[in-house]
Design a protein around this motif. Structure first.
Motif, PDB file in Angstrom:
ATOM      1  N   THR A  83       0.689  -2.270   1.385  1.00 10.78           N
ATOM      2  CA  THR A  83      -0.414  -1.682   0.634  1.00 10.78           C
ATOM      3  C   THR A  83      -1.363  -2.787   0.218  1.00 10.78           C
ATOM      4  OG1 THR A  83      -0.998  -0.170  -1.180  1.00 10.78           O
ATOM      5  CG2 THR A  83       0.629  -1.876  -1.663  1.00 10.78           C
TER       6      THR A  83
ATOM      7  N   ASP B  63      -3.839   2.908  -2.030  1.00  6.84           N
ATOM      8  CA  ASP B  63      -3.815   4.371  -1.970  1.00  6.84           C
ATOM      9  C   ASP B  63      -2.587   4.827  -2.760  1.00  6.84           C
ATOM     10  OD1 ASP B  63      -4.539   7.028  -0.985  1.00  6.84           O
ATOM     11  OD2 ASP B  63      -2.714   6.861   0.216  1.00  6.84           O
TER      12      ASP B  63
ATOM     13  N   SER C 206       0.177   7.166  -1.341  1.00  7.43           N
ATOM     14  CA  SER C 206       0.952   6.450  -0.327  1.00  7.43           C
ATOM     15  C   SER C 206       1.919   5.459  -0.976  1.00  7.43           C
ATOM     16  CB  SER C 206       0.016   5.710   0.636  1.00  7.43           C
ATOM     17  OG  SER C 206       0.749   4.936   1.559  1.00  7.43           O
TER      18      SER C 206
ATOM     19  N   PRO D  57       5.320   4.430   8.849  1.00  5.81           N
ATOM     20  CA  PRO D  57       3.857   4.423   8.698  1.00  5.81           C
ATOM     21  C   PRO D  57       3.451   4.276   7.239  1.00  5.81           C
ATOM     22  CG  PRO D  57       4.666   6.645   9.174  1.00  5.81           C
ATOM     23  CD  PRO D  57       5.821   5.715   9.385  1.00  5.81           C
ATOM     24  N   THR D  58       2.323   3.617   7.001  1.00  3.32           N
ATOM     25  CA  THR D  58       1.832   3.456   5.629  1.00  3.32           C
ATOM     26  C   THR D  58       1.022   4.669   5.178  1.00  3.32           C
ATOM     27  OG1 THR D  58      -0.129   2.292   6.449  1.00  3.32           O
ATOM     28  CG2 THR D  58       1.752   0.948   5.781  1.00  3.32           C
ATOM     29  N   ASN D  59       0.621   5.501   6.124  1.00  2.00           N
ATOM     30  CA  ASN D  59      -0.135   6.718   5.793  1.00  2.00           C
ATOM     31  C   ASN D  59       0.795   7.739   5.157  1.00  2.00           C
ATOM     32  OD1 ASN D  59      -1.087   9.575   6.495  1.00  2.00           O
ATOM     33  ND2 ASN D  59      -2.928   8.364   6.827  1.00  2.00           N
TER      34      ASN D  59
ATOM     35  N   HIS E  10       3.662  14.293   0.216  1.00  4.62           N
ATOM     36  CA  HIS E  10       2.329  13.710   0.026  1.00  4.62           C
ATOM     37  C   HIS E  10       1.465  14.638  -0.818  1.00  4.62           C
ATOM     38  CE1 HIS E  10      -1.886  12.693   1.089  1.00  4.62           C
ATOM     39  NE2 HIS E  10      -1.417  11.470   0.983  1.00  4.62           N
TER      40      HIS E  10
END
Length: 219
Positions: free
Chosen positions: A97, A103, A106, A124-126, A135
């Motif tokens: 991050t 974010d 996230s 994944p960082t998303n 999320h």
């Protein structure tokens, strides 16, 4: 007599465009108690909107991430803050991050995986790619609470509750089918006639509920 006076004051304030004055005072009295009555606090939340000023502390008390005893609130909060900052710093060090403009949803998702020992470098960082349903919860919580630490501890508790509900999924699906048959026999008959699986309908409703969380939580 006092009851009617309170009602008159509330009505008078509302005519001036000022709402919730009496409710805010009642909440402040509840939160000033040395040992906060969680049951009364929950009843208040069911009846009235929670002022944004007290939203964080009320949610933490209701969810049990902050103890009812007033004397240890500062210690517990400082420990939660230190833990969050240490975990978040770890994400920055391993380049998961950005330190400047992270974010937050996230970050919440990745910290949850880290605490569970499930965060891998290839993860994944998303946030949406990690877990779409979680999320939605992380996004809703981050929008509601300006304090990152409040948002994180509340998010973690809510995902814990989600896991508990998930463990009861088979029972909940049976109850869902039972009540659907009682309350909307036409819909139940239509679904069974076209050969659709009621479990899929149940899962869709759960997904929509998670997606609409930001519109369902009290403000």
């Amino acid at each position: 007599m006092a009851y009617h006076q309170r009602n008159f004051r509330s009505f008078y304030y509302e005519t001036l465009g000022v709402k919730g004055v009496e409710e805010k005072k009642s909440l402040e009295i509840l939160l000033q108690e040395q040992d906060i009555d969680k049951e009364r606090l929950e009843t208040f939340c069911l009846k009235f909107n929670v002022p944004s000023l007290y939203r964080g502390v009320v949610w933490k008390l209701v969810l049990g991430v902050l103890p009812a005893h007033q004397g240890i609130h500062h210690y517990v909060t400082s420990q939660q803050c230190a833990r969050y900052e240490a975990l978040k710093h770890t994400l920055v060090v391993i380049q998961r991050t950005c330190a400047t403009f992270p974010d937050i949803p996230s970050v919440y998702l990745q910290l949850r995986l880290m605490e569970r020992g499930e965060l891998l470098m290839k993860t994944p960082t998303n946030g949406v790619a990690i877990c779409p349903h979680n999320h939605c919860v992380a996004r809703a919580v981050s929008d509601m609470f300006h304090d990152e630490v409040d948002g994180y501890v509340i998010y973690m508790k809510m995902t814990e509750i989600q896991e508990q509900v998930k463990s009861m999924q088979a029972m909940l699906e049976r109850d869902f089918v039972h009540f659907l048959r009682l309350e909307d026999s036409r819909l139940y008959s239509h679904i069974t006639r076209i050969g659709s699986t009621l479990a899929i309908l149940y899962e869709s409703i759960v997904a929509l509920t998670a997606g609409g969380l930001s519109g369902c939580l009290p403000t």
